[in-house]
Design an enzyme around this catalytic site. Structure first.
Site, PDB file in Angstrom:
ATOM      1  N   HIS A 215       0.713  -1.646  -0.012  1.00  0.00           N
ATOM      2  CA  HIS A 215      -0.169  -0.228  -0.184  1.00  0.00           C
ATOM      3  C   HIS A 215       0.990   1.096  -0.309  1.00  0.00           C
ATOM      4  CE1 HIS A 215      -3.900  -3.068   1.043  1.00  0.00           C
ATOM      5  NE2 HIS A 215      -2.216  -3.217   1.938  1.00  0.00           N
TER       6      HIS A 215
ATOM      7  N   GLU B 200       9.693   7.922 -16.747  1.00  0.00           N
ATOM      8  CA  GLU B 200       8.613   8.895 -16.946  1.00  0.00           C
ATOM      9  C   GLU B 200       8.082   8.795 -18.601  1.00  0.00           C
ATOM     10  OE1 GLU B 200       7.875  13.039 -15.503  1.00  0.00           O
ATOM     11  OE2 GLU B 200       9.787  13.274 -15.556  1.00  0.00           O
TER      12      GLU B 200
ATOM     13  N   SER C 151      14.527  22.790 -15.881  1.00  0.00           N
ATOM     14  CA  SER C 151      13.203  23.031 -15.646  1.00  0.00           C
ATOM     15  C   SER C 151      13.930  24.009 -16.985  1.00  0.00           C
ATOM     16  CB  SER C 151      12.854  23.001 -14.752  1.00  0.00           C
ATOM     17  OG  SER C 151      11.947  23.902 -15.218  1.00  0.00           O
TER      18      SER C 151
END
Ligand code: ARG
Length: 462
Positions: A157, A291, A278
């Site tokens: 979990h 990703e 970025s």
């Protein structure tokens, strides 16, 4: 009007946009080598069976070799008006050698031709993917070896559960990849049948020898039913399923790497060469490759769903809908191969912050199960032990301490059977070392598995 090999019964030319819309050459040109190989095998067989002359055969072989050279050197001009790779090559052959070129298509149809080419092409691509999977497994086994006793929290979990070794965690992916390899091998085995000779759908009136083309093209056997052979695309669906499952495995690994690289986890760092920054936030280093791989899995699954939906309503035998098969499966395999390649290159450069992992494993009461097990060994029934440790955890949360920091008085207050020695003996090292059985997380087990994997992968037999 660009003369179509099938133009005989037509009175007016194809609509201009339809010509574009109908063509698959953009997608199937990449099967040129397989198309040439299939045509050569077919021509040899036609000659052997007395259907074409030896002279024609020689012209055809020479012409096809020339065409192969033209394509490989970039001279060949693929024409949209000629629809696909099959008609492009055949038309060029006839242009070069005349009548002999026109005889090549005897006892053949584009329907068995495309089924043959696609199988040959995908057989090669499956082998390439398999090699990439094996390579990534080897990379992960090396990392597991280096981190056989690196301790980290194991999660369920996504909550701290029990300490595990990083080596054990990495070997979980080696197992998944092994099943992926098995699925590709399995699909390859079923795919490796020769459809050539099925012709349009019913077979041919010529005295062909299907065993001969089967041998020449390295197929295991001829297909047994011509209708099935030209209309079945389940070999493509199987590959897409194998690719999807493999992509999902890589996606799960990606998700973990992304979490682990966050400032909050701080477990790993990925090499600069596989990350980007970025344009506005100067501090950022983003795990773009994991990703992107996670994202690609959606696209690959899309190919599987598209093919299932495309085939589900098709009557036997060939239908033009099936031309869409190549778009889906080529893209899926290209993308999967890219994902495997990136992972094979990136993972050796993964830096592990062992201390951060150790710290995380040492907090969050990851040793609670082991304390319960210690009580059980002292004769306490497991359910009661569970309750006692639960109360201990609640006590520690109130006090802001870990289980092993509880003093004797606190232990006694919770339950007289809770011994301060038991609590003091708790350590994450002891937790992982104690899980020393087949499939357990103990460093000794990880090392055993590493040895077995290295042996298996060296023999390419897992
Ligand atoms: N380009 C076609 C495909 O990929 C080849 C088979 C065409 N057959 C036909 N009867 N139109 O499916």
């Amino acid at each position: 009007m660009a003369s179509k090999p099938w133009g005989g019964r037509f009175e007016s030319p194809t609509d201009e946009f339809v010509e574009l819309f109908n063509a698959s050459i953009d997608v199937d040109a990449r099967m040129y080598a397989e198309d040439v190989a299939g045509s050569k095998a077919h021509a040899h067989m036609l000659c052997e069976r007395g259907i074409i002359s030896r002279e024609d055969l020689n012209d055809i072989l020479r012409g096809l070799d020339d065409i192969l050279g033209e394509i490989e050197s970039g001279e060949f001009e693929f024409s949209v008006a000629l629809e696909d790779v099959h008609m492009n090559i055949e038309a060029r052959l006839t242009e070069k050698i005349g009548d002999a070129g026109k005889r090549l298509h005897t006892a053949r149809s584009r329907n068995d031709q495309v089924a043959t080419d696609t199988r040959l092409y995908l057989r090669r691509r499956s082998d390439e993917i398999l090699a990439r999977i094996r390579h990534l497994q080897a990379v992960l086994v090396e990392l597991a070896d280096a981190h056989a006793d690196t301790i980290m929290p194991g999660f369920t979990h996504l909550q701290t559960a029990q300490p595990v070794t990083l080596g054990h965690h990495l070997l979980a992916y080696v197992e998944m990849l092994d099943r992926d390899a098995g699925r590709f091998l399995d699909a390859r085995r079923r795919m490796n049948r020769n459809p050539l000779g099925s012709a349009a759908l019913a077979g041919t009136t010529f005295p062909i020898d299907r065993d001969m083309t089967t041998r020449a093209l390295g197929f295991d056997a001829p297909t047994r039913n011509s209708l099935d052979a030209v209309s079945d695309r389940d070999f493509i669906i199987e590959l897409l399923a194998a690719a999807s499952i493999c992509a999902v495995h890589l996606s799960r690994l990606s998700e973990e790497l992304i979490l682990w690289m966050s400032a909050q986890f701080h477990f790993i760092d990925l090499p600069d060469a596989f990350c980007t920054g970025s344009s506005i936030m100067p501090q950022k280093k983003n795990p773009d490759m994991p990703e992107l791989v996670r994202g690609k899995s959606g696209r690959i699954i899309g190919g599987l769903v598209a093919m299932l939906a495309t085939v589900k309503g098709l009557p036997l035998a060939y239908n033009k809908d099936m031309q869409e098969d190549k778009t889906a499966v080529f893209d899926a395999l290209d993308q999967l191969e890219g994902c495997l390649r990136v992972y094979g290159d990136m993972m050796p450069g993964m830096q592990v912050d062992k201390e951060a992992m150790y710290r995380a494993a040492s907090s969050g009461f990851a040793t609670a199960t082991d304390l319960a097990d210690a009580l059980v060994r002292a004769g306490v029934p497991f359910r009661e032990a569970h309750e006692i440790v639960g109360k201990s955890v609640a006590h520690c949360i109130r006090e802001g301490i870990e289980l092993h920091q509880m003093d004797a008085a606190a232990c006694r207050r919770i339950d007289e059977r809770l011994d301060a020695d038991m609590v003091r003996a708790l350590s994450v090292e002891a937790c992982v070392a104690a899980r020393d059985h087949i499939g357990g997380t103990a460093p000794t087990q990880v090392r055993k598995q590493v040895v077995a994997w290295k042996k298996a992968l060296a023999g390419d037999e897992a």
